[in-house]
Design an enzyme around this catalytic site. Structure first.
Site, PDB file in Angstrom:
ATOM      1  N   ASP A  17       5.258  60.889 -79.645  1.00  0.00           N
ATOM      2  CA  ASP A  17       4.471  61.334 -79.161  1.00  0.00           C
ATOM      3  C   ASP A  17       2.836  61.502 -79.161  1.00  0.00           C
ATOM      4  OD1 ASP A  17       6.257  63.095 -77.780  1.00  0.00           O
ATOM      5  OD2 ASP A  17       5.899  64.796 -79.440  1.00  0.00           O
ATOM      6  N   THR A  30       0.213  63.529 -78.753  1.00  0.00           N
ATOM      7  CA  THR A  30      -0.724  64.655 -79.100  1.00  0.00           C
ATOM      8  C   THR A  30      -0.274  64.703 -79.996  1.00  0.00           C
ATOM      9  OG1 THR A  30      -1.664  65.288 -76.984  1.00  0.00           O
ATOM     10  CG2 THR A  30      -1.997  66.643 -78.504  1.00  0.00           C
ATOM     11  N   ASP A  35       7.472  67.767 -81.132  1.00  0.00           N
ATOM     12  CA  ASP A  35       7.020  68.995 -81.787  1.00  0.00           C
ATOM     13  C   ASP A  35       7.395  70.448 -80.978  1.00  0.00           C
ATOM     14  OD1 ASP A  35       4.702  68.726 -79.413  1.00  0.00           O
ATOM     15  OD2 ASP A  35       3.472  68.337 -81.628  1.00  0.00           O
TER      16      ASP A  35
END
Length: 514
Positions: free
Chosen positions: A12, A14, A383
């Site tokens: 990912d 972010t 996440d």
């Protein structure tokens, strides 16, 4: 499978490559870009007062103040820096939960919206992906603070400003509003929903501006990416929901992409999730055993996964979201695996692919499943709850400590510091453990083979074992154990990251070592 074997990492952006701390650096309002990084008072001094008020109302009413995410925290800090009393505005327009309706942001909607009443009139306030918002607008707030038609000329100029902001790695979020007529799309204005987007959000909006937010890279990310990709033989791919230009800009900053103009890059180096999914034909279930037999029978001319999946197994969309693929091949009873319908195209694309932008959960899952089908050892970071299927499908799932419980449960490793650089450390330790096991076994074999040969030859020549049972036991306890423990507890070195990963099919003891 262990982390030292990983040769592909899908990460990912972010919160993993970046700090997930959004800061507003520029504002587009009234056909002009305002740089607010070092001058938060410029809007109050130079922008139309009413336009600024509406823009801040849209931010205040859509931000979840009590449980704000990183983007909403960026909004709140920006409003506080400009001394805007957003709490008073929320208390006036949203005094209780019955006074407004909230349409939440999702990865497919790419926007958030709030329906409320102001001065006896119903309004829609919305923000989200600036391109998605702009598509729904027919008017724009002009430099005089008036609503004027959104002409093609104004739209082209605006899109150039957006592209310029994205090329500087800014995340651009559009702000728009709409005055609602009584009974428009039902009493509560929520009738008519298509692909999670309500009809009230689709047309007739007035574009007020966009915010350009910056998310700084985490410490040591650039160094970690360079070591993994240029020395350790690991392919790092960034999979993000951000738009194409922003994703490419961030990928260049952290070393995933070379710092070359977009126009000179190969088309397969970076693409959107939608394009990737369409080009590989979507998902299917394939039997590895049957596919291998077809390849051998046709002299490797058969196209892997060529529009001919195992009969009755063409659709697995409902299967993928749960992260399961337990069906058996009706022909050979082998376990079927999720893969792309056109694996030849998938293989050709992934040889160059480094960035997938505007990525949906299904796109990420397909990338991971396809890479695994090709025999790669895949590590995936995530996440959010929508990352759980890909985390579970990966060989090594790496969840962020700040992530959801669902993501942590699906992963095999949790990164306590939420930093991509920790993956480099994990790979280094994984390779070190493998090397230590090899050294331990090699030493044990060497000592025990010598003892065995000595005992056998001695017994044959002098009719008596040179070493008694007690002496052999002492050799094992003192010499073997202590020396083996010393070999097995070496600390990792950077040299272990200067070679390609070990294949998962490679034996611990090779012919060379024997």
């Amino acid at each position: 499978t262990w982390v030292g074997e990983v040769n592909n990492i899908c990460t990912d952006k972010t919160g993993t490559l970046t700090k997930n701390q959004m800061t507003v650096l520029e504002v587009w309002l009234g056909e002009r870009v305002y740089n607010v990084e070092n001058d938060h008072g410029i809007l109050a001094r130079e922008a139309p007062k009413e336009s600024v008020g509406t823009l801040f109302e849209i931010m205040a009413c859509n931000a979840n103040v009590e449980d704000a995410n990183a983007t909403e925290v960026g909004f709140i800090k920006f409003m506080e820096a400009t001394q805007y009393d957003y709490r008073a505005v929320r208390n006036r327009l949203m005094p209780d939960t019955k006074s407004y309706n909230r349409i939440l942001f999702t990865s497919s909607r790419k926007r958030s919206a709030t329906l409320l009443r102001k001065d006896g009139v119903d309004w829609l306030y919305t923000f989200g992906n600036v391109i998605k918002i702009l598509e729904c607008c027919s008017k724009i707030c002009s430099k005089n603070g008036e609503e004027v038609p959104l002409t093609e000329e104004i739209k082209e100029s605006l899109e150039k400003d957006i592209a310029m902001a994205n090329s500087r790695a800014l995340r651009t979020l559009g702000m728009a509003c709409k005055r609602l007529e009584p009974g428009e799309f039902g009493e509560d204005h929520l009738e008519g929903v298509k692909d999670e987007v309500h009809a009230v959000e689709e047309t007739g909006l007035t574009f007020y501006g966009y915010l350009g937010l910056r998310d700084q890279l985490r410490d040591r990310v650039l160094e970690a990416v360079n070591i993994l990709t240029r020395k350790a033989g690991v392919t790092v791919r960034m999979v993000t929901g951000d738009n194409y230009d922003t994703a490419v800009a961030i990928a260049k900053e952290c070393g995933i992409l070379e710092n070359i103009p977009i126009t000179t890059m190969h088309k397969d180096v970076a693409m959107t999730g939608h394009d990737f999914y369409d080009r590989v034909g979507g998902k299917t279930l394939l039997c590895r055993k049957c596919e291998d037999e077809k390849l051998k029978a046709q002299g490797n001319k058969y196209t892997l996964g060529e529009a001919n999946p195992t009969p009755g197994m063409e659709t697995v969309a409902h299967l993928d979201e749960k992260g399961t693929d337990e069906k058996e091949c009706p022909k050979c009873k082998s376990k079927l695996e999720v893969a792309a319908k056109n694996m030849e195209e998938f293989k050709a694309i992934t040889e160059k692919l480094r960035v997938i932008s505007s990525c949906r959960p299904g796109d990420k899952y397909l990338l991971v499943a396809g890479l695994r089908y090709l025999g790669n050892v895949v590590g995936v970071t995530g996440d959010g709850s929508n990352d759980a299927p890909a985390l579970k499908k990966a060989d090594i799932g790496l969840a962020m400590n700040a992530g959801t419980d669902l993501a942590k449960d699906a992963a095999g490793i949790v990164l306590l510091d939420n930093n991509f650089a920790s993956i480099q450390t994990a790979v280094n330790w994984g390779r070190n453990i493998f090397d230590s096991i090899r050294k331990f076994i090699q030493f044990q074999l060497s000592v025990n083979v010598v003892a065995l040969v000595l005992s056998f030859v001695g017994s044959a020549v002098i009719s008596q074992a040179p070493l008694t049972a007690i002496q052999l036991l002492w050799v094992n306890l003192i010499m073997d154990s202590l020396a083996s423990l010393a070999l097995a507890t070496d600390t990792p070195t950077m040299k272990q990251l200067e070679r390609p990963p070990v294949s998962k099919d490679e034996y611990i003891i090779t012919k060379v070592r024997v």
